[in-house]
Design an enzyme around this catalytic site. Structure first.
Site, PDB file in Angstrom:
ATOM      1  N   ASP A 148       0.780 -12.997   4.010  1.00  0.00           N
ATOM      2  CA  ASP A 148      -0.376 -12.631   3.200  1.00  0.00           C
ATOM      3  C   ASP A 148      -0.450 -11.102   3.209  1.00  0.00           C
ATOM      4  O   ASP A 148       0.195 -10.425   4.013  1.00  0.00           O
ATOM      5  CB  ASP A 148      -1.666 -13.272   3.732  1.00  0.00           C
ATOM      6  CG  ASP A 148      -2.766 -13.288   2.667  1.00  0.00           C
ATOM      7  OD1 ASP A 148      -2.643 -12.542   1.663  1.00  0.00           O
ATOM      8  OD2 ASP A 148      -3.754 -14.036   2.826  1.00  0.00           O
TER       9      ASP A 148
HETATM   10  C1  BGC Z   1      -5.213 -13.174  -0.298  1.00  0.00           C
HETATM   11  C2  BGC Z   1      -4.081 -13.905  -0.967  1.00  0.00           C
HETATM   12  C3  BGC Z   1      -3.652 -13.144  -2.203  1.00  0.00           C
HETATM   13  C4  BGC Z   1      -3.246 -11.757  -1.777  1.00  0.00           C
HETATM   14  C5  BGC Z   1      -2.762 -10.877  -2.905  1.00  0.00           C
HETATM   15  C6  BGC Z   1      -4.891 -11.725  -0.059  1.00  0.00           C
HETATM   16  O1  BGC Z   1      -6.018 -11.014   0.340  1.00  0.00           O
HETATM   17  O2  BGC Z   1      -5.557 -13.806   0.904  1.00  0.00           O
HETATM   18  O3  BGC Z   1      -4.478 -15.210  -1.298  1.00  0.00           O
HETATM   19  O4  BGC Z   1      -2.651 -13.818  -2.886  1.00  0.00           O
HETATM   20  O5  BGC Z   1      -4.353 -11.106  -1.174  1.00  0.00           O
HETATM   21  O6  BGC Z   1      -3.819 -10.450  -3.683  1.00  0.00           O
END
Ligand code: BGC
Length: 815
Positions: free
Chosen positions: A306
């Site tokens: 993530d």
């Molecule tokens: C989220 C993800 C997301 C990523 C990119 C993160 O903060 O948890 O689900 O895909 O950011 O924006």
């Protein structure tokens, strides 16, 4: 079953992990004596509750499950890369998409574009906003879920997305307060598993890679990331992220279950989560990634972090993480451009022998196999340059690489998807109450519309804040979208009411409604129907404080219902709300419309006027009181030790309706519940064994994506007859729940969803529905055997129309 359990093999090589020595070697003591009388926890290796065993090395992909040819191409590609190119293939870079893998022009590779999100294109112009995950789950309709996914992916592909950052099975919905449950599906592993499967197949059939996220135990937003010391470098914590401490059986039967469906359906990639799991960061948790995901489930794709969830170099790599995103040390801030745990540090680690080249090769091969599998090397659309400026993760002023763009900008990718979204919005709205023949509306001549959720949105097309005025068709964070067009309830009702020559009055100011006597407001006599639209906001990075409707919504209903004896309430919400007005005699109907996307207004009109017969069912429980829910988010950590954020999943398997059933708590509206404009009956339950010589443990077979293939084979089939006993045609959603035999270890929930179908029935028609039970459906996870075991004794299978509305049952001894 367990791969080599090495001693602190990697801990000694933490060359590249300045601040993130893996805490997996340090067991955390549970403060209480929870489960001491439950099934013996054998050894700490078998049950990792509170600590994560080290499991190395990270398995190489073999391409099993039909990926062999694509893997051969990925290998050939990898063989042509320099060490530096390999390192950058697994290290994200700022660029036009939310996540970017750099192009390698000399090999004709134009890079990878990773985009949010699961409900549509977050950075999209002229793109559609589909129904949310919770809506899709509420439809209980496999085809709808597949069609939605296919259409979402068509749009992503046309904008140049290679990887959609979704679907979401974590959060699963352990806590009613979770800020992101609407991005995911149902507070139940079985239903979420089906949704994951249909969505991933839909995405990938359309040619775009799916990314199953957030693996694993990502059940709260609060303290999901460490807090960093602003005065030190960006890798120094004040307090580490929350640790989801989950026992082995619960991991398998609840949280990993839908991810197993994801692997089985061929998910290209996984995203490891922000939280720690049993003390160790999810992205450097070798038990989760090397053991559970890549060995037990046989996952052949790649694991990306993530955004900012990487906290080490070597430790993460050896633990099974294959790609760091967005690439730099932290999510935002200066460090972004200045360094990475991967990148140049990775080339150094290979050069000095800390990381073996074969591990890096496997990371690249895993990344490139799905790319070839889905034909993304052939005539794939270029990235639409319009997404770049809308990218809040890496805005253009952070880009280092000289990105060039070809093709049209601001491509209109919507096709005729609005038709689908309108249908999906209606079919994912749950009718919770319908009395005195309130619905469907019968050409009312005087309609009053109330509530701040009824009208047009008033703060732009990117609804990332809880604005006061305007319908709420999706919510905040990376799962949100930009609306190119949006149908709001007031407009749609006004247009429909014109057909009947009706008078439509509206009051959208909740404060006015709760401070002024209503008869002073409306024209003429009492309206035929009072439609009250209310909302409930949710967002990423924050859990909800309350389960009430926002903007004093419940008081608005009370105010309207005091005068109007035909008050119909519609909520736009991430799902769970307490509805204190539900028993008010003047509240004649309630509809939970979830987050229905861009066709919010048209979809609700279709239901209100009976063009569509409601068929959605709750994918969670609506309780009478907030205190009826268990597993609140961990918030009250008063101490300031680095690792003090511990969330003990002591409720174990009692998630969602399992908790209500086990503790005999009456829900207001139970899991699986939803009314229709017709009625159904179910009878004639019969069962048939599909397997001869059934054994308690599955026969040993070579692992395939999804695990032992024997787990997915049908062992027993149940049939039942469903009849439409009412006056209009509609969809029935027959559901099958299993009560496990007494021999199953303590803590087994009384009743668990193990089958459902959605069938169309004309008035008076009867159809037979079939529930195929796979081996996994009738097994529990035996922590001693480290395998799925079918318990001996009698199962009780209940079939009906919700988790509490059973019409027929059958007692079956499988072993
Ligand atoms: C989220 C993800 C997301 C990523 C990119 C993160 O903060 O948890 O689900 O895909 O950011 O924006």
């Amino acid at each position: 079953m367990m791969r080599t359990v090495a001693n602190a093999l990697v801990a000694s090589g933490l060359l590249l992990a300045p601040a993130a020595a893996d805490s997996c070697q340090t067991p955390i003591n549970h403060p209480g004596t929870a489960f001491s009388n439950v099934q013996p926890l054998n050894t700490t290796i078998l049950d990792p509750y509170g600590h994560s065993p080290a499991v190395y090395p990270s398995p190489n992909t073999t391409g099993i499950g039909g990926w062999e040819e694509a893997m051969a191409k990925a290998k050939a590609f990898t063989a042509q890369l320099t060490l530096e190119e390999k390192a950058w293939m697994v290290t994200g870079q700022p660029g036009p998409c939310v996540g970017n893998v750099l192009p390698i022009p000399r090999l004709n590779f134009s890079g990878l574009c990773l985009q949010n999100g699961p409900q549509g294109i977050e950075e999209g112009t002229y793109s559609s906003v589909f129904v949310s995950g919770v809506s899709a789950a509420a439809s209980w309709d496999r085809k709808l879920i597949y069609d939605r996914a296919y259409a979402i992916a068509e749009e992503h592909k046309a904008k140049g997305t290679h990887v959609i950052l979704g679907p979401v099975a974590g959060p699963l919905g352990r806590s009613a307060y979770n800020g992101r449950s609407w991005e995911g599906f149902a507070a139940d592993p079985y239903l979420t598993g089906v949704c994951m499967e249909e969505t991933i197949i839909g995405f990938q059939d359309a040619g775009v890679q799916a990314n199953a996220k957030h693996f694993i135990g990502n059940e709260q937003e609060t303290q999901r990331n460490p807090t960093f010391d602003p005065n030190a470098n960006a890798t120094t914590y004040i307090q580490d992220s929350v640790s989801s401490n989950i026992d082995d059986r619960t991991v398998h039967e609840i949280y990993m279950w839908p991810f197993a469906n994801a692997v089985r359906s061929g998910a290209a990639s996984f995203m490891c989560s922000y939280n720690r799991l049993n003390g160790s960061h999810s992205c450097q948790n070798s038990w989760a990634l090397n053991h559970l995901l890549k060995t037990e489930l046989g996952f052949q794709g790649y694991v990306m972090s993530d955004w900012g969830a990487t906290h080490s170099g070597v430790a993460s790599i050896e633990s099974g993480m294959d790609m760091t995103m967005p690439g730099g040390f932290t999510l935002y801030g200066e460090m972004w451009t200045e360094g990475s745990y991967f990148g140049k540090n990775l080339t150094a680690a290979v050069e000095n022998g800390t990381v073996d080249m074969s591990r890096l090769d496997d990371m690249v091969i895993r990344t490139m196999t799905p790319y070839y599998l889905l034909g993304q090397d052939q005539d794939y659309p270029s990235v639409d340059s319009s997404v770049g400026p809308l990218n809040v993760d890496s805005p253009p002023d952070t880009w280092l690489y000289d990105w060039t763009f070809t093709g049209t900008s601001n491509r209109d990718v919507r096709g005729n998807h609005s038709v689908l979204i309108r249908q999906h919005g209606a079919e994912s709205t749950v009718l919770l109450k319908n009395e005195n023949g309130a619905l469907p509306l019968n050409a009312p001549k005087s309609i009053a519309v109330f509530g701040n959720d009824a009208g047009p949105i008033t703060q732009g097309a990117y609804n990332n804040v809880n604005y006061e005025y305007g319908v709420l068709p999706n919510a905040g964070g990376s799962g949100t979208c930009r609306f190119s067009s949006l149908s709001n309830p007031l407009d749609a009702i006004t247009r429909r009411a014109e057909q009947d020559g009706a008078l439509v009055q509206s009051w959208l100011n909740n404060t006015l409604l709760t401070t002024t006597a209503l008869p002073d407001l409306w024209i003429g006599q009492l309206p035929d129907v009072c439609l009250v639209f209310l909302k409930s906001w949710a967002e990423e990075n924050k859990d909800r404080d309350s389960l009430d409707l926002d903007w004093n919504g419940s008081a608005v209903v009370e105010a309207v219902a005091t005068y109007c004896n035909n008050t119909v309430v519609v909520t736009h919400s991430n799902g769970i709300n307490v509805l204190p007005f539900a028993d008010h005699p003047n509240v004649t109907a309630i509809l939970a419309a979830h987050y229905p996307g861009e066709q919010a207004g048209n979809a609700i009109v279709d239901l209100l006027y009976g063009k569509v017969n409601p068929s959605a069912k709750l994918p969670y429980v609506m309780a009478y009181n907030e205190s009826d829910y268990n597993a609140p988010v961990t918030t009250a950590v008063q101490t300031n030790g680095t690792y003090d954020w511990q969330s003990w999943f002591d409720e174990r398997l009692e998630v969602g309706y399992r908790h209500f059933d086990a503790n005999d708590i009456t829900p207001r509206y139970e899991f699986g519940f939803g009314l229709s404009y017709t009625t159904f009956s179910l009878s004639g339950l019969s069962g048939n064994s599909s397997a001869s010589n059934l054994t308690a443990l599955p026969p040993a077979r070579d692992t395939m994506p999804g695990g032992n293939p024997a787990l997915w084979e049908t062992v027993y089939t149940i049939k039942a007859d469903v009849t439409n006993t009412g006056g209009v045609a509609g969809y029935a959603v027959p559901q099958l729940y299993a009560g496990f035999p007494d021999s199953t270890p303590e803590g087994t929930p009384p009743s668990q969803l193990r089958g459902f179908d959605k069938i169309w029935l004309e008035a008076g028609e009867t159809k037979t529905v079939t529930f195929d039970l796979m081996r996994r459906d009738v097994s529990y996870w035996d922590i001693v055997a480290q395998d799925w075991r079918i318990p001996s004794g009698a199962f009780t299978f209940n079939a009906g129309f919700s988790s509490r509305d059973f019409w027929a049952n059958s007692t079956v001894v499988l072993l």
